[in-house]
Motif scaffolding. Structure first.
Motif, PDB file in Angstrom:
ATOM      1  N   SER A 143       0.805  -1.224   0.000  1.00 25.51           N
ATOM      2  CA  SER A 143       0.000   0.000   0.000  1.00 25.51           C
ATOM      3  C   SER A 143       0.838   1.274   0.000  1.00 25.51           C
ATOM      4  CB  SER A 143      -1.004  -0.011   1.157  1.00 25.51           C
ATOM      5  OG  SER A 143      -0.386  -0.316   2.366  1.00 25.51           O
ATOM      6  N   GLN A 144       2.113   1.185   0.346  1.00 21.45           N
ATOM      7  CA  GLN A 144       2.956   2.379   0.293  1.00 21.45           C
ATOM      8  C   GLN A 144       4.152   2.215  -0.654  1.00 21.45           C
ATOM      9  OE1 GLN A 144       4.006   4.070   4.218  1.00 21.45           O
ATOM     10  NE2 GLN A 144       2.491   2.689   5.055  1.00 21.45           N
ATOM     11  N   CYS A 145       5.000   1.239  -0.347  1.00 18.61           N
ATOM     12  CA  CYS A 145       6.296   1.191  -1.034  1.00 18.61           C
ATOM     13  C   CYS A 145       6.171   0.918  -2.526  1.00 18.61           C
ATOM     14  CB  CYS A 145       7.175   0.129  -0.402  1.00 18.61           C
ATOM     15  SG  CYS A 145       7.331   0.313   1.376  1.00 18.61           S
ATOM     16  N   LEU A 146       5.133   0.188  -2.937  1.00 15.53           N
ATOM     17  CA  LEU A 146       4.991  -0.122  -4.360  1.00 15.53           C
ATOM     18  C   LEU A 146       3.889   0.708  -5.002  1.00 15.53           C
ATOM     19  CD1 LEU A 146       5.401  -4.015  -4.153  1.00 15.53           C
ATOM     20  CD2 LEU A 146       7.154  -2.291  -4.643  1.00 15.53           C
ATOM     21  N   SER A 147       3.570   1.842  -4.387  1.00 14.82           N
ATOM     22  CA  SER A 147       2.392   2.598  -4.814  1.00 14.82           C
ATOM     23  C   SER A 147       2.552   3.255  -6.187  1.00 14.82           C
ATOM     24  CB  SER A 147       2.031   3.652  -3.771  1.00 14.82           C
ATOM     25  OG  SER A 147       3.146   4.482  -3.517  1.00 14.82           O
ATOM     26  N   ALA A 148       3.747   3.273  -6.746  1.00 12.83           N
ATOM     27  CA  ALA A 148       3.922   3.826  -8.088  1.00 12.83           C
ATOM     28  C   ALA A 148       3.560   2.808  -9.168  1.00 12.83           C
ATOM     29  CB  ALA A 148       5.371   4.279  -8.276  1.00 12.83           C
ATOM     30  N   ILE A 324      -2.779   8.930   7.750  1.00 11.63           N
ATOM     31  CA  ILE A 324      -2.592   9.462   6.393  1.00 11.63           C
ATOM     32  C   ILE A 324      -2.861   8.368   5.363  1.00 11.63           C
ATOM     33  CG2 ILE A 324      -0.890  10.325   4.744  1.00 11.63           C
ATOM     34  CD1 ILE A 324       0.510  11.744   7.036  1.00 11.63           C
ATOM     35  N   THR A 328      -5.908   8.343   2.592  1.00 10.76           N
ATOM     36  CA  THR A 328      -5.681   8.450   1.140  1.00 10.76           C
ATOM     37  C   THR A 328      -6.096   7.180   0.410  1.00 10.76           C
ATOM     38  OG1 THR A 328      -3.369   7.893   1.556  1.00 10.76           O
ATOM     39  CG2 THR A 328      -3.864  10.196   1.158  1.00 10.76           C
ATOM     40  N   LEU A 329      -5.892   6.024   1.030  1.00  6.82           N
ATOM     41  CA  LEU A 329      -6.160   4.790   0.282  1.00  6.82           C
ATOM     42  C   LEU A 329      -7.640   4.448   0.176  1.00  6.82           C
ATOM     43  CD1 LEU A 329      -3.351   2.233   1.070  1.00  6.82           C
ATOM     44  CD2 LEU A 329      -3.641   3.737  -0.890  1.00  6.82           C
TER      45      LEU A 329
ATOM     46  N   HIS B  25       0.725   7.856 -15.844  1.00  6.46           N
ATOM     47  CA  HIS B  25      -0.058   7.145 -14.824  1.00  6.46           C
ATOM     48  C   HIS B  25      -0.466   8.062 -13.679  1.00  6.46           C
ATOM     49  CE1 HIS B  25       0.720   3.456 -16.924  1.00  6.46           C
ATOM     50  NE2 HIS B  25       2.005   3.696 -16.908  1.00  6.46           N
ATOM     51  N   ARG B  28      -3.005   6.792 -11.161  1.00  8.89           N
ATOM     52  CA  ARG B  28      -2.486   5.862 -10.171  1.00  8.89           C
ATOM     53  C   ARG B  28      -1.836   6.599  -9.000  1.00  8.89           C
ATOM     54  NH1 ARG B  28       2.082   2.210 -12.702  1.00  8.89           N
ATOM     55  NH2 ARG B  28       0.393   1.687 -14.130  1.00  8.89           N
ATOM     56  N   ARG B  31      -4.363   8.358  -6.935  1.00  7.92           N
ATOM     57  CA  ARG B  31      -5.131   7.466  -6.057  1.00  7.92           C
ATOM     58  C   ARG B  31      -4.363   7.181  -4.769  1.00  7.92           C
ATOM     59  NH1 ARG B  31      -6.012   3.609  -9.661  1.00  7.92           N
ATOM     60  NH2 ARG B  31      -4.398   2.232  -8.865  1.00  7.92           N
ATOM     61  N   HIS B  32      -3.044   6.998  -4.907  1.00  9.36           N
ATOM     62  CA  HIS B  32      -2.249   6.680  -3.723  1.00  9.36           C
ATOM     63  C   HIS B  32      -1.876   7.917  -2.914  1.00  9.36           C
ATOM     64  CE1 HIS B  32      -1.529   2.744  -5.791  1.00  9.36           C
ATOM     65  NE2 HIS B  32      -1.798   2.363  -4.573  1.00  9.36           N
ATOM     66  N   ALA B  33      -1.906   9.069  -3.553  1.00 10.08           N
ATOM     67  CA  ALA B  33      -1.495  10.285  -2.852  1.00 10.08           C
ATOM     68  C   ALA B  33      -2.697  11.114  -2.410  1.00 10.08           C
ATOM     69  CB  ALA B  33      -0.583  11.121  -3.745  1.00 10.08           C
ATOM     70  N   GLY B  34      -3.868  10.766  -2.922  1.00 10.17           N
ATOM     71  CA  GLY B  34      -5.049  11.575  -2.594  1.00 10.17           C
ATOM     72  C   GLY B  34      -4.970  12.966  -3.192  1.00 10.17           C
ATOM     73  N   ARG B  35      -4.068  13.171  -4.129  1.00 13.10           N
ATOM     74  CA  ARG B  35      -3.923  14.466  -4.820  1.00 13.10           C
ATOM     75  C   ARG B  35      -3.152  14.235  -6.118  1.00 13.10           C
ATOM     76  NH1 ARG B  35      -1.658  16.756   0.097  1.00 13.10           N
ATOM     77  NH2 ARG B  35      -2.457  14.743   0.776  1.00 13.10           N
ATOM     78  N   VAL B 311       9.099   7.494  -7.142  1.00 12.01           N
ATOM     79  CA  VAL B 311       7.709   7.964  -7.109  1.00 12.01           C
ATOM     80  C   VAL B 311       7.022   7.562  -5.799  1.00 12.01           C
ATOM     81  CG1 VAL B 311       5.452   7.800  -8.256  1.00 12.01           C
ATOM     82  CG2 VAL B 311       7.535   8.103  -9.614  1.00 12.01           C
ATOM     83  N   ALA B 312       7.397   6.407  -5.234  1.00 10.06           N
ATOM     84  CA  ALA B 312       6.867   6.059  -3.907  1.00 10.06           C
ATOM     85  C   ALA B 312       7.293   7.119  -2.887  1.00 10.06           C
ATOM     86  CB  ALA B 312       7.362   4.675  -3.481  1.00 10.06           C
ATOM     87  N   ILE B 315       5.220  10.265  -3.433  1.00  7.63           N
ATOM     88  CA  ILE B 315       3.883  10.136  -2.843  1.00  7.63           C
ATOM     89  C   ILE B 315       3.968  10.288  -1.325  1.00  7.63           C
ATOM     90  CG2 ILE B 315       1.979   8.506  -2.432  1.00  7.63           C
ATOM     91  CD1 ILE B 315       2.504   7.414  -5.285  1.00  7.63           C
ATOM     92  N   VAL B 319       2.057  13.320   0.698  1.00  7.96           N
ATOM     93  CA  VAL B 319       0.974  13.104   1.673  1.00  7.96           C
ATOM     94  C   VAL B 319       1.416  13.409   3.100  1.00  7.96           C
ATOM     95  CG1 VAL B 319      -0.145  11.339   0.259  1.00  7.96           C
ATOM     96  CG2 VAL B 319       1.448  10.633   2.044  1.00  7.96           C
TER      97      VAL B 319
END
Lengths: 432, 432
Positions: A143-148, A324, A328-329, B25, B28, B31-35, B311-312, B315, B319
């Motif tokens: 949910s965080q580290c692979l979020s890209a 946080i 966001t998720l 993307h 994507r 979605r993970h950053a809420g912004r 990018v992780a 994000i 956030v």
């Protein structure tokens, strides 16, 4: 230093481990949290029961209300198994303004949407790293580290009991029943291991991971699952000869028709990380479109590995990272389903098929005919040790090229009526 | 939806990958950053150079000042290698109020304390997941997910070029020079691979991990290191015969006298996760006192795996998770050193020693005598293929029981004067 009041509800093995980390290693948690995590209450049903940890005066109680009424407690570690009263207690804690940390996968797999919606309404959070794969931080990683990444597939060994059993069957050529008994003696299997060996536990964990990784809302009981009960020593032997080990794999794969989910024993190529996961270890392989394949391995259960995950969640919650992420998720939020489920029949893989046959030459043409009619190509045919045959029955193993489960099912149905085939003895997907 | 302005400084391979993830993307990351993470500037030296990504009108610039002056840019991805001007630019960005995401391990290994102190003073953060092990989220895992643990040891394969070379030498029995040339042709080794093959790159990464995992302030150039240049095919063969592979291992282990660090080729038991890390993959094994052994594997370099880590971080920074972690961990802060460095001579392990000798029987007694005088017990003696001997020189391999590096050094020094020993040809630690 600032203090965050913490309560533990449920002081079984893991609860005692969490208490130990908080009490014996307060310096460590304070360093990572920038504040003291202060254990104020440990709620149990039976005050008299012997416990694995010595608690400070006044901490042990059988009164949940003390936690609910204590304004100094902001995070509660809830370590009660099963659905009820765990669910009601969690709702009560959220409603009294507490953030919750839990390891209860069954509860989340079953009532995740309701619990997460309620937590959101109340501005609270639920952290659940310990609910899947124990000490492996797979929840945070996905949910965080692979979020890209768009995650494309996920393959897990999510049940340590099963992996202990299949690893031992693989290494020692032992029978299933003998190995289960051994696992029970060593404490790696419960007296009633049904939920582990029939794939239920792995399916519940897969449902949680599938939600996190793909945004699918999955009812775990809808995931096709087959356990390891009934596996035969002979297939481990043949698989090894072909260069594979048999592992109970929880698989999620994005296909054109949606997300395909499956829990079943599969063949994994020797030398691949998942094939080399031994004993009661868990492991998860994730393929992301940017990062490529990533692999995680660790203890999936046990007192201190699970407590490690719980306390990491506690720290994340105390410092504010959990809220946080939780916000966001939008986990399990309505309208956030990003993918539907594919029919597992559409899942493409190679297959291992073992037939017990009475007359090899005539049967082979019938088998290849039935496979051919269903568009299944044969990659190799393997007829093993004739000394294993009894009363004229010979095992024949066929490895197919890529095909769908539904094609295999149809072909095997056709072959049921062939007299010379004693039985379609075994079928496994091959994980590539 | 809220927007966070992002700039990239340095548009090499990784920069282009980051831009691609942000541009192609955006859904994507949002979605993970809420912004929305909104790419506003990409700063390059040469505007005319062909690039791997198409940027929107007005984004490409050769003027760093545009980033500094733009109040809408709150996070900057800085992807310039080397020490200067990277360091000055990072300070300038921090001073202008930007949070920084970087992949520059050399800069952090050398000037971490100064840069992190300055960021703290300014209330800014530096995120650096991509600086070690590329796509493996090892920074987040050590500093957050395993935060309930005292980490006891860490073993990493941190250089993909070296792992590609030693894996190929192991699999094919090829010579070092041939394999390096092949790695260069395939793009797995630089035209000048010195910093990779001599262990510098791995030592810099180990310095960063040692700080995170143990709180040690390490000057990377003080880490004992030996590269893979000079490894001989024959040792891969003998190692395999004994059940091991040779890997370049970056090792950190807490001992009674402090933190022992070492970068060198070591023998790793076949079947252990680290031994099975193939091709250019990276991997890190961590042992925590609560969680036990945890293992991570993935692509340690390359455009998209590294961009995935960047990018992780972006994000996390957008956030607010990064700033929380950055603040609580007090990375590289003065007075936060928790452990001193142990003399690497005190590092205890088993050893593989290969001697080239002229006369086996007489020499063996001298070798065992010298080892014995230094308290080193022999676990096994292995005299290999006589057909490998030329001009009467025969290789003898000795595997010791646990001993210290300094004892081994002293014993080997004593043996230098023995005439019948042609050379102490090779020594490796055995990683248990």
């Amino acid at each position: 230093m600032e203090k965050t009041g913490v309560a533990i509800v449920g002081m079984g093995t893991v609860g005692a481990g969490v208490a130990r980390l908080l009490l014996d290693h307060g310096d460590r948690t304070a360093r990572h949290a920038g504040r003291t995590l202060w254990l104020t209450h440990a709620v149990v049903r039976d005050l008299e029961k012997a416990r694995d940890v010595e608690l400070p005066e006044g901490v042990l109680t059988d009164d949940l209300q003390r936690v609910i009424d204590d304004p100094e407690v902001s995070v509660v570690v809830q370590l009660i198994g099963g659905i009820e009263p765990a669910k009601s207690i969690m709702l009560q804690l959220l409603e009294s303004g507490k953030d919750v940390v839990t390891a209860n996968k069954a509860l989340l797999a079953q009532h995740g949407p309701e619990l997460f919606d309620r937590a959101r309404e109340l501005g609270r959070s639920i952290a659940f790293e310990a609910s899947v794969a124990g000490g492996i931080p797979i929840i945070a990683n996905i949910s965080q580290c692979l979020s890209a990444n768009q995650i494309e597939s996920l393959q897990g060994i999510l049940n340590g009991t099963c992996n202990f059993i299949v690893s031992k069957m693989d290494a020692e050529g032992a029978d299933y029943s003998v190995t289960v008994a051994e696992a029970q003696q060593l404490g790696y299997a419960e007296a009633d291991p049904t939920m582990d060996v029939d794939g239920t536990d792995a399916a519940q964990k897969l449902a949680i991971l599938a939600h996190l990784a793909f945004g699918a809302r999955v009812d775990w009981s809808q995931i096709p699952r087959r356990g390891i009960d009934g596996l035969q020593a002979v297939d481990f032997k043949y698989a090894k000869h072909l260069g594979y080990r048999i592992k109970l794999i929880a698989l999620a794969r994005l296909t054109e028709s949606g997300l395909a989910l499956d829990v079943s024993p599969m063949l994994v190529k020797i030398g691949q990380p998942l094939a080399e996961v031994r004993a009661n270890y868990n492991a998860v392989g994730v393929v992301g479109d940017a990062v490529g394949p990533v692999f995680f391995q660790g203890q999936g259960a046990g007192q201190m590995p699970t407590a490690s995950a719980v306390v990491a969640d506690l720290i994340d919650t105390a410092v504010g990272r959990t809220s946080i992420t939780f916000e966001t998720l939008e986990l399990w939020a309505k309208g956030h389903e990003r993918v539907g489920l594919a029919d597992v029949g559409s899942l493409v893989s190679r297959y291992y098929l073992r037939f017990n046959v009475q007359d090899v030459p005539s049967v082979l043409s019938k088998i290849s005919g039935a496979l051919g009619r269903n568009g299944i190509s044969i990659a190799s045919v393997y007829q093993h040790d004739v000394d294993l045959s009894k009363e004229g029955i010979v095992p024949v193993v066929i490895v197919t090229k890529n095909t769908s489960q539904s094609a295999v099912d149809t072909a095997l149905e056709e072959l049921k009526s062939v007299d010379a085939i004693d039985a379609v003895a075994e079928t496994f997907k091959i994980l590539d």
